[in-house]
Motif scaffolding. Structure first.
Motif, PDB file in Angstrom:
ATOM      1  N   ILE A   1       0.847  -1.217  -0.026  1.00 58.45           N
ATOM      2  CA  ILE A   1       0.004   0.004   0.088  1.00 58.45           C
ATOM      3  C   ILE A   1       0.898   1.189  -0.006  1.00 58.45           C
ATOM      4  O   ILE A   1       1.713   1.401   0.703  1.00 58.45           O
ATOM      5  CB  ILE A   1      -1.036   0.063   1.177  1.00 58.45           C
ATOM      6  CG1 ILE A   1      -1.688  -1.216   1.493  1.00 58.45           C
ATOM      7  CG2 ILE A   1      -1.912   1.144   1.122  1.00 58.45           C
ATOM      8  CD1 ILE A   1      -2.638  -1.780   0.519  1.00 58.45           C
TER       9      ILE A   1
ATOM     10  N   ALA B   1      -3.718 -10.203   4.154  1.00 59.93           N
ATOM     11  CA  ALA B   1      -2.384  -9.481   4.844  1.00 59.93           C
ATOM     12  C   ALA B   1      -1.207 -10.562   4.760  1.00 59.93           C
ATOM     13  O   ALA B   1      -1.223 -11.748   5.025  1.00 59.93           O
ATOM     14  CB  ALA B   1      -2.424  -8.936   6.412  1.00 59.93           C
TER      15      ALA B   1
ATOM     16  N   VAL C   1      -5.041   4.883   3.440  1.00 62.53           N
ATOM     17  CA  VAL C   1      -6.086   4.250   2.962  1.00 62.53           C
ATOM     18  C   VAL C   1      -7.345   5.213   4.114  1.00 62.53           C
ATOM     19  O   VAL C   1      -7.146   5.071   5.026  1.00 62.53           O
ATOM     20  CB  VAL C   1      -6.143   2.927   3.467  1.00 62.53           C
ATOM     21  CG1 VAL C   1      -7.578   2.284   3.302  1.00 62.53           C
ATOM     22  CG2 VAL C   1      -5.156   1.996   2.657  1.00 62.53           C
TER      23      VAL C   1
ATOM     24  N   ALA D   1      -8.742 -10.070  -0.202  1.00 66.07           N
ATOM     25  CA  ALA D   1      -7.296  -9.521   0.253  1.00 66.07           C
ATOM     26  C   ALA D   1      -6.896 -10.197   1.603  1.00 66.07           C
ATOM     27  O   ALA D   1      -7.674 -10.346   2.363  1.00 66.07           O
ATOM     28  CB  ALA D   1      -7.160  -7.915   0.521  1.00 66.07           C
TER      29      ALA D   1
ATOM     30  N   ASP E   1       1.814  -1.363   4.321  1.00 67.55           N
ATOM     31  CA  ASP E   1       1.556  -2.755   4.606  1.00 67.55           C
ATOM     32  C   ASP E   1       1.680  -3.547   3.253  1.00 67.55           C
ATOM     33  O   ASP E   1       1.346  -2.799   2.325  1.00 67.55           O
ATOM     34  CB  ASP E   1      -0.066  -2.917   5.160  1.00 67.55           C
ATOM     35  CG  ASP E   1       0.061  -2.623   6.736  1.00 67.55           C
ATOM     36  OD1 ASP E   1       0.684  -2.250   7.245  1.00 67.55           O
ATOM     37  OD2 ASP E   1      -1.230  -2.610   7.018  1.00 67.55           O
TER      38      ASP E   1
ATOM     39  N   CYS F   1     -11.681  -1.787  -5.145  1.00 68.74           N
ATOM     40  CA  CYS F   1     -12.023  -2.706  -4.027  1.00 68.74           C
ATOM     41  C   CYS F   1     -13.470  -3.244  -4.038  1.00 68.74           C
ATOM     42  O   CYS F   1     -14.314  -2.365  -4.025  1.00 68.74           O
ATOM     43  CB  CYS F   1     -11.381  -2.472  -2.623  1.00 68.74           C
ATOM     44  SG  CYS F   1      -9.551  -2.343  -2.539  1.00 68.74           S
TER      45      CYS F   1
ATOM     46  N   PRO G   1     -11.444  -1.155   2.150  1.00 71.08           N
ATOM     47  CA  PRO G   1     -10.062  -1.692   2.553  1.00 71.08           C
ATOM     48  C   PRO G   1      -9.740  -1.039   3.952  1.00 71.08           C
ATOM     49  O   PRO G   1      -9.170  -1.829   4.775  1.00 71.08           O
ATOM     50  CB  PRO G   1      -9.371  -1.032   1.562  1.00 71.08           C
ATOM     51  CG  PRO G   1     -10.070  -0.021   0.806  1.00 71.08           C
ATOM     52  CD  PRO G   1     -11.418  -0.389   1.096  1.00 71.08           C
TER      53      PRO G   1
ATOM     54  N   ILE H   1      -7.561   1.534  -3.289  1.00 74.40           N
ATOM     55  CA  ILE H   1      -6.162   1.800  -2.434  1.00 74.40           C
ATOM     56  C   ILE H   1      -5.350   1.980  -3.776  1.00 74.40           C
ATOM     57  O   ILE H   1      -5.543   1.424  -4.995  1.00 74.40           O
ATOM     58  CB  ILE H   1      -5.986   0.111  -2.058  1.00 74.40           C
ATOM     59  CG1 ILE H   1      -5.892  -0.895  -2.811  1.00 74.40           C
ATOM     60  CG2 ILE H   1      -6.684   0.127  -0.675  1.00 74.40           C
ATOM     61  CD1 ILE H   1      -5.494  -2.177  -2.222  1.00 74.40           C
TER      62      ILE H   1
ATOM     63  N   MET I   1      -6.412  -2.304   6.234  1.00 71.22           N
ATOM     64  CA  MET I   1      -5.330  -1.992   5.225  1.00 71.22           C
ATOM     65  C   MET I   1      -4.719  -0.430   5.551  1.00 71.22           C
ATOM     66  O   MET I   1      -5.487   0.337   5.918  1.00 71.22           O
ATOM     67  CB  MET I   1      -5.739  -1.906   3.803  1.00 71.22           C
ATOM     68  CG  MET I   1      -6.020  -3.073   3.252  1.00 71.22           C
ATOM     69  SD  MET I   1      -6.330  -3.007   1.513  1.00 71.22           S
ATOM     70  CE  MET I   1      -6.157  -4.763   1.023  1.00 71.22           C
ATOM     71  N   GLU I   2      -3.473  -0.371   5.709  1.00 64.58           N
ATOM     72  CA  GLU I   2      -2.693   0.924   6.026  1.00 64.58           C
ATOM     73  C   GLU I   2      -1.521   0.935   5.107  1.00 64.58           C
ATOM     74  O   GLU I   2      -0.967  -0.084   4.505  1.00 64.58           O
ATOM     75  CB  GLU I   2      -2.104   0.800   7.369  1.00 64.58           C
ATOM     76  CG  GLU I   2      -3.239   0.587   8.545  1.00 64.58           C
ATOM     77  CD  GLU I   2      -2.731   0.511  10.000  1.00 64.58           C
ATOM     78  OE1 GLU I   2      -1.457   0.303  10.222  1.00 64.58           O
ATOM     79  OE2 GLU I   2      -3.620   0.874  10.931  1.00 64.58           O
TER      80      GLU I   2
ATOM     81  N   TRP J   1       0.186  -6.728   1.195  1.00 63.86           N
ATOM     82  CA  TRP J   1      -0.842  -7.452   1.220  1.00 63.86           C
ATOM     83  C   TRP J   1      -1.039  -8.439  -0.084  1.00 63.86           C
ATOM     84  O   TRP J   1      -0.324  -8.110  -1.366  1.00 63.86           O
ATOM     85  CB  TRP J   1      -2.386  -6.510   1.034  1.00 63.86           C
ATOM     86  CG  TRP J   1      -2.639  -6.123   2.113  1.00 63.86           C
ATOM     87  CD1 TRP J   1      -2.179  -5.284   2.915  1.00 63.86           C
ATOM     88  CD2 TRP J   1      -3.841  -6.554   3.181  1.00 63.86           C
ATOM     89  NE1 TRP J   1      -2.639  -4.790   4.122  1.00 63.86           N
ATOM     90  CE2 TRP J   1      -3.570  -5.461   4.091  1.00 63.86           C
ATOM     91  CE3 TRP J   1      -4.715  -7.496   3.006  1.00 63.86           C
ATOM     92  CZ2 TRP J   1      -4.611  -5.519   5.354  1.00 63.86           C
ATOM     93  CZ3 TRP J   1      -5.609  -7.505   4.233  1.00 63.86           C
ATOM     94  CH2 TRP J   1      -5.656  -6.687   5.302  1.00 63.86           C
TER      95      TRP J   1
END
Length: 89
Positions: free
Chosen positions: A7, A82, A11, A80, A48, A35, A39, A18, A44-45, A50
Motif C-alpha cells: 500500500i 495480509a 487508506v 485480500a 502494509d 476494491c 479496505p 487503494i 489496510m494501512e 497484502w
C-alpha cells in the motif's frame, strides 16, 4: 490472479480503492485498485504488504462524433489477505 502489493498511499475511511505498488515491478509504478470491500474496515494501512486477488474490468467509450473507441482497464480486488512472512510469527 493473485498479486502481492505494498500500500503506497493512506487508506481513508469509506473509500473503495487503494493505491499500490506490485511486487517485482522494476518501474515502481503506483496503481489505483478498486476494491469490492472497504479496505479501511479490514485494516489496510500505508506500507502494509497484502496478497490481492485481482481481476480486470474493461470500459469502452465511443466518441459520438467520430465513432472512435477508447478502452479503459480497471484493476479490481475482490479479496485480500495480509502478507505475514514466516519470520514474523
Amino acid at each position: 490472479m493473485k498479486l502481492r502489493a505494498t500500500i503506497r498511499e493512506e487508506v481513508k475511511p469509506n473509500t473503495n480503492y487503494i493505491v499500490v505498488e506490485f511486487e517485482g515491478d522494476d518501474k515502481k509504478q503506483h496503481f489505483e485498485v478498486k476494491c469490492t470491500f472497504d479496505p479501511y474496515q479490514i485494516g489496510m494501512e500505508k506500507w502494509d504488504v497484502w496478497d490481492l486477488k485481482i481481476k480486470f474490468e474493461s470500459e469502452i467509450f465511443t466518441e459520438k462524433k467520430t465513432g472512435e473507441k477508447s478502452y479503459f482497464t480497471h484493476i479490481v480486488c475482490c479479496n485480500a489477505r495480509a502478507f505475514a512472512p514466516l519470520y514474523d510469527i
